[in-house]
Design a protein around this motif. Structure first.
Motif, PDB file in Angstrom:
ATOM      1  N   SER A  20       4.202 -31.070  -6.789  1.00 42.92           N
ATOM      2  CA  SER A  20       3.440 -32.264  -6.389  1.00 42.92           C
ATOM      3  C   SER A  20       2.096 -31.786  -5.832  1.00 42.92           C
ATOM      4  O   SER A  20       1.485 -30.878  -6.399  1.00 42.92           O
ATOM      5  CB  SER A  20       4.238 -33.119  -5.403  1.00 42.92           C
ATOM      6  OG  SER A  20       3.534 -34.319  -5.119  1.00 42.92           O
ATOM      7  N   ASP A  21       1.635 -32.332  -4.700  1.00 47.89           N
ATOM      8  CA  ASP A  21       0.280 -32.020  -4.247  1.00 47.89           C
ATOM      9  C   ASP A  21       0.195 -30.777  -3.365  1.00 47.89           C
ATOM     10  O   ASP A  21      -0.840 -30.518  -2.741  1.00 47.89           O
ATOM     11  CB  ASP A  21      -0.339 -33.232  -3.549  1.00 47.89           C
ATOM     12  CG  ASP A  21      -0.621 -34.361  -4.525  1.00 47.89           C
ATOM     13  OD1 ASP A  21      -0.314 -34.195  -5.718  1.00 47.89           O
ATOM     14  OD2 ASP A  21      -1.150 -35.398  -4.096  1.00 47.89           O
ATOM     15  N   ALA A  22       1.249 -29.972  -3.315  1.00 50.49           N
ATOM     16  CA  ALA A  22       1.113 -28.640  -2.726  1.00 50.49           C
ATOM     17  C   ALA A  22       0.225 -27.773  -3.624  1.00 50.49           C
ATOM     18  O   ALA A  22      -0.341 -26.771  -3.164  1.00 50.49           O
ATOM     19  CB  ALA A  22       2.480 -27.994  -2.530  1.00 50.49           C
ATOM     20  N   TYR A  82      -0.929 -42.852  -1.487  1.00 45.50           N
ATOM     21  CA  TYR A  82      -0.700 -44.019  -2.355  1.00 45.50           C
ATOM     22  C   TYR A  82      -0.136 -43.637  -3.715  1.00 45.50           C
ATOM     23  O   TYR A  82       0.701 -44.343  -4.280  1.00 45.50           O
ATOM     24  CB  TYR A  82      -2.016 -44.798  -2.552  1.00 45.50           C
ATOM     25  CG  TYR A  82      -2.950 -44.170  -3.566  1.00 45.50           C
ATOM     26  CD1 TYR A  82      -3.785 -43.122  -3.214  1.00 45.50           C
ATOM     27  CD2 TYR A  82      -2.947 -44.601  -4.894  1.00 45.50           C
ATOM     28  CE1 TYR A  82      -4.612 -42.525  -4.157  1.00 45.50           C
ATOM     29  CE2 TYR A  82      -3.772 -44.004  -5.831  1.00 45.50           C
ATOM     30  CZ  TYR A  82      -4.602 -42.964  -5.465  1.00 45.50           C
ATOM     31  OH  TYR A  82      -5.395 -42.368  -6.405  1.00 45.50           O
ATOM     32  N   ASP A  83      -0.584 -42.511  -4.272  1.00 46.80           N
ATOM     33  CA  ASP A  83      -0.219 -42.199  -5.657  1.00 46.80           C
ATOM     34  C   ASP A  83       1.172 -41.581  -5.771  1.00 46.80           C
ATOM     35  O   ASP A  83       1.618 -41.254  -6.877  1.00 46.80           O
ATOM     36  CB  ASP A  83      -1.276 -41.300  -6.324  1.00 46.80           C
ATOM     37  CG  ASP A  83      -1.566 -40.021  -5.568  1.00 46.80           C
ATOM     38  OD1 ASP A  83      -1.608 -40.045  -4.315  1.00 46.80           O
ATOM     39  OD2 ASP A  83      -1.760 -38.983  -6.227  1.00 46.80           O
ATOM     40  N   HIS A  84       1.863 -41.443  -4.652  1.00 47.84           N
ATOM     41  CA  HIS A  84       3.224 -40.898  -4.669  1.00 47.84           C
ATOM     42  C   HIS A  84       4.236 -41.881  -4.081  1.00 47.84           C
ATOM     43  O   HIS A  84       5.423 -41.798  -4.382  1.00 47.84           O
ATOM     44  CB  HIS A  84       3.252 -39.558  -3.922  1.00 47.84           C
ATOM     45  CG  HIS A  84       2.305 -38.572  -4.534  1.00 47.84           C
ATOM     46  ND1 HIS A  84       2.718 -37.605  -5.433  1.00 47.84           N
ATOM     47  CD2 HIS A  84       0.956 -38.449  -4.453  1.00 47.84           C
ATOM     48  CE1 HIS A  84       1.657 -36.921  -5.853  1.00 47.84           C
ATOM     49  NE2 HIS A  84       0.580 -37.413  -5.281  1.00 47.84           N
ATOM     50  N   TRP A  85       3.730 -42.823  -3.266  1.00 45.98           N
ATOM     51  CA  TRP A  85       4.628 -43.725  -2.539  1.00 45.98           C
ATOM     52  C   TRP A  85       4.444 -45.200  -2.894  1.00 45.98           C
ATOM     53  O   TRP A  85       5.392 -45.983  -2.845  1.00 45.98           O
ATOM     54  CB  TRP A  85       4.450 -43.529  -1.023  1.00 45.98           C
ATOM     55  CG  TRP A  85       5.183 -44.515  -0.183  1.00 45.98           C
ATOM     56  CD1 TRP A  85       4.638 -45.428   0.683  1.00 45.98           C
ATOM     57  CD2 TRP A  85       6.609 -44.718  -0.108  1.00 45.98           C
ATOM     58  NE1 TRP A  85       5.623 -46.177   1.278  1.00 45.98           N
ATOM     59  CE2 TRP A  85       6.840 -45.759   0.812  1.00 45.98           C
ATOM     60  CE3 TRP A  85       7.702 -44.126  -0.754  1.00 45.98           C
ATOM     61  CZ2 TRP A  85       8.114 -46.219   1.108  1.00 45.98           C
ATOM     62  CZ3 TRP A  85       8.982 -44.584  -0.459  1.00 45.98           C
ATOM     63  CH2 TRP A  85       9.179 -45.622   0.468  1.00 45.98           C
ATOM     64  N   GLY A  89       0.811 -30.577  -9.697  1.00 46.73           N
ATOM     65  CA  GLY A  89       0.984 -32.006  -9.447  1.00 46.73           C
ATOM     66  C   GLY A  89       0.080 -32.956 -10.209  1.00 46.73           C
ATOM     67  O   GLY A  89       0.470 -34.093 -10.483  1.00 46.73           O
ATOM     68  N   HIS A  90      -1.157 -32.540 -10.505  1.00 42.96           N
ATOM     69  CA  HIS A  90      -2.107 -33.454 -11.161  1.00 42.96           C
ATOM     70  C   HIS A  90      -2.874 -32.777 -12.294  1.00 42.96           C
ATOM     71  O   HIS A  90      -3.941 -33.245 -12.682  1.00 42.96           O
ATOM     72  CB  HIS A  90      -3.124 -33.985 -10.142  1.00 42.96           C
ATOM     73  CG  HIS A  90      -2.593 -35.007  -9.191  1.00 42.96           C
ATOM     74  ND1 HIS A  90      -2.496 -36.337  -9.500  1.00 42.96           N
ATOM     75  CD2 HIS A  90      -2.126 -34.899  -7.924  1.00 42.96           C
ATOM     76  CE1 HIS A  90      -2.006 -37.007  -8.464  1.00 42.96           C
ATOM     77  NE2 HIS A  90      -1.772 -36.159  -7.482  1.00 42.96           N
ATOM     78  N   ASP A  91      -2.405 -31.665 -12.794  1.00 39.10           N
ATOM     79  CA  ASP A  91      -3.201 -30.844 -13.709  1.00 39.10           C
ATOM     80  C   ASP A  91      -2.968 -31.249 -15.169  1.00 39.10           C
ATOM     81  O   ASP A  91      -1.826 -31.217 -15.650  1.00 39.10           O
ATOM     82  CB  ASP A  91      -2.822 -29.366 -13.519  1.00 39.10           C
ATOM     83  CG  ASP A  91      -3.891 -28.428 -14.075  1.00 39.10           C
ATOM     84  OD1 ASP A  91      -4.544 -28.790 -15.074  1.00 39.10           O
ATOM     85  OD2 ASP A  91      -4.052 -27.329 -13.514  1.00 39.10           O
ATOM     86  N   SER A 101       7.477 -36.728  -2.226  1.00 43.25           N
ATOM     87  CA  SER A 101       6.745 -35.531  -1.778  1.00 43.25           C
ATOM     88  C   SER A 101       5.956 -35.823  -0.516  1.00 43.25           C
ATOM     89  O   SER A 101       5.975 -35.044   0.431  1.00 43.25           O
ATOM     90  CB  SER A 101       5.815 -35.011  -2.887  1.00 43.25           C
ATOM     91  OG  SER A 101       4.785 -35.947  -3.163  1.00 43.25           O
ATOM     92  N   HIS A 102       5.247 -36.961  -0.508  1.00 37.38           N
ATOM     93  CA  HIS A 102       4.456 -37.362   0.659  1.00 37.38           C
ATOM     94  C   HIS A 102       4.060 -38.822   0.481  1.00 37.38           C
ATOM     95  O   HIS A 102       4.361 -39.426  -0.556  1.00 37.38           O
ATOM     96  CB  HIS A 102       3.252 -36.439   0.845  1.00 37.38           C
ATOM     97  CG  HIS A 102       2.235 -36.435  -0.248  1.00 37.38           C
ATOM     98  ND1 HIS A 102       2.549 -36.176  -1.570  1.00 37.38           N
ATOM     99  CD2 HIS A 102       0.892 -36.658  -0.240  1.00 37.38           C
ATOM    100  CE1 HIS A 102       1.445 -36.225  -2.303  1.00 37.38           C
ATOM    101  NE2 HIS A 102       0.425 -36.523  -1.518  1.00 37.38           N
ATOM    102  N   LEU A 103       3.393 -39.388   1.488  1.00 36.00           N
ATOM    103  CA  LEU A 103       3.196 -40.843   1.507  1.00 36.00           C
ATOM    104  C   LEU A 103       1.809 -41.292   1.052  1.00 36.00           C
ATOM    105  O   LEU A 103       1.444 -42.445   1.253  1.00 36.00           O
ATOM    106  CB  LEU A 103       3.516 -41.386   2.915  1.00 36.00           C
ATOM    107  CG  LEU A 103       5.005 -41.311   3.288  1.00 36.00           C
ATOM    108  CD1 LEU A 103       5.211 -41.637   4.776  1.00 36.00           C
ATOM    109  CD2 LEU A 103       5.856 -42.247   2.427  1.00 36.00           C
TER     110      LEU A 103
END
Ligand SMILES: [Zn+2]
Length: 251
Positions: A187-189, A91-94, A231-233, A87-89
């Motif tokens: 994700s974090d959108a 730390y918690d995704h990459w 994404g984080h709920d 999704s993006h770079l």
């Protein structure tokens, strides 16, 4: 038709005012950390890679389990995952990508450009980074394990990525056709349902207009509001059914 699993690998507490845009409330909130698996196609597809023990310790994560362990608990061997969508770079995704040694990582051009460019050095952005994980982009690219993509792209029939930006420069989300309808992995959108349902942004942003437009995109893509996976709920674990602890069946 695909099946979708959300795999929870950690938790962290913060406050609403630390997280939501212009939020006054000091109410405690908990972020859950997930990676997602898309099954039922010719091969398993992973969405995001989580992080490793170094970030878990440094950032005060509770109940950390290696994302690769959660994937194996879900019945998938990491050696059998040829494609991981990123999704993006942050730390918690990459930063967990080394846990998935057989995967090619699909990342948006704008995301790679941003983190290798002018603004990464500023703490407002660098605080979300694991620099060692970021530095591995170049060796991986020259080993043919990075696929840089632009905009919307079909991964497999019925499985697509969509660049939305907003939270980061090249953030991408996933839409996937399932027996229940089109599931959107934000994700974090949309870290929380509150983001996408109330159009309340998150504080960490590269473009506020893109973040708001991203909420529109999520709502337009999803077959129904019930098929949005934030994404984080922690509510993901309530709105969908846990097959076993930490393994949540979305569709
Ligand atoms: Zn995140």
């Amino acid at each position: 038709m695909y099946e979708v699993l959300a795999l929870k690998y950690g938790e962290r507490d913060t406050t609403a005012c630390q997280f939501f845009y212009r939020e006054a409330s000091h109410e405690k909130i908990t972020l859950d950390y997930f990676v997602w698996l898309i099954l039922g196609g010719p091969y398993p597809v992973l969405f995001d890679t989580g992080f490793q023990e170094d970030d878990a310790e440094k950032r005060g994560i509770r109940n950390y389990v290696r994302p690769s362990v959660m994937v194996e608990r879900a019945g998938v061997k990491v050696a059998d995952i040829p494609v991981a969508l990123i999704s993006h770079l942050h730390y918690d995704h990459w930063a967990g990508h080394r846990l998935f040694p057989a995967s090619e990582f699909w990342i948006q051009r704008d995301e790679v450009a941003f983190w290798t460019g002018r603004f990464g050095r500023y703490e407002a952005f660098s605080a979300s980074q694991n620099v060692d994980a970021l530095a591995n982009l170049t060796p991986l690219n020259y080993a043919n394990r990075i696929r840089i993509i632009e905009g919307e792209r079909e991964v497999l029939p019925g499985l697509r990525v969509h660049r939305v930006g907003g939270h980061t420069a090249g953030l991408q989300i996933v839409s996937v056709e399932t027996a229940r309808g089109t599931v959107v992995l934000t994700s974090d959108a949309a870290h929380f349902y509150r983001n996408v349902e109330r159009y309340q942004p998150t504080q960490i942003i590269t473009s506020l207009p893109e973040m708001l437009a991203g909420f529109d995109t999520i709502n337009a893509l999803a077959g129904s509001k019930d098929l949005i996976v934030a994404g984080h709920d922690p509510q993901v674990s309530e709105r969908f059914k846990a097959a076993e602890p930490g393994i949540i069946k979305i569709a």
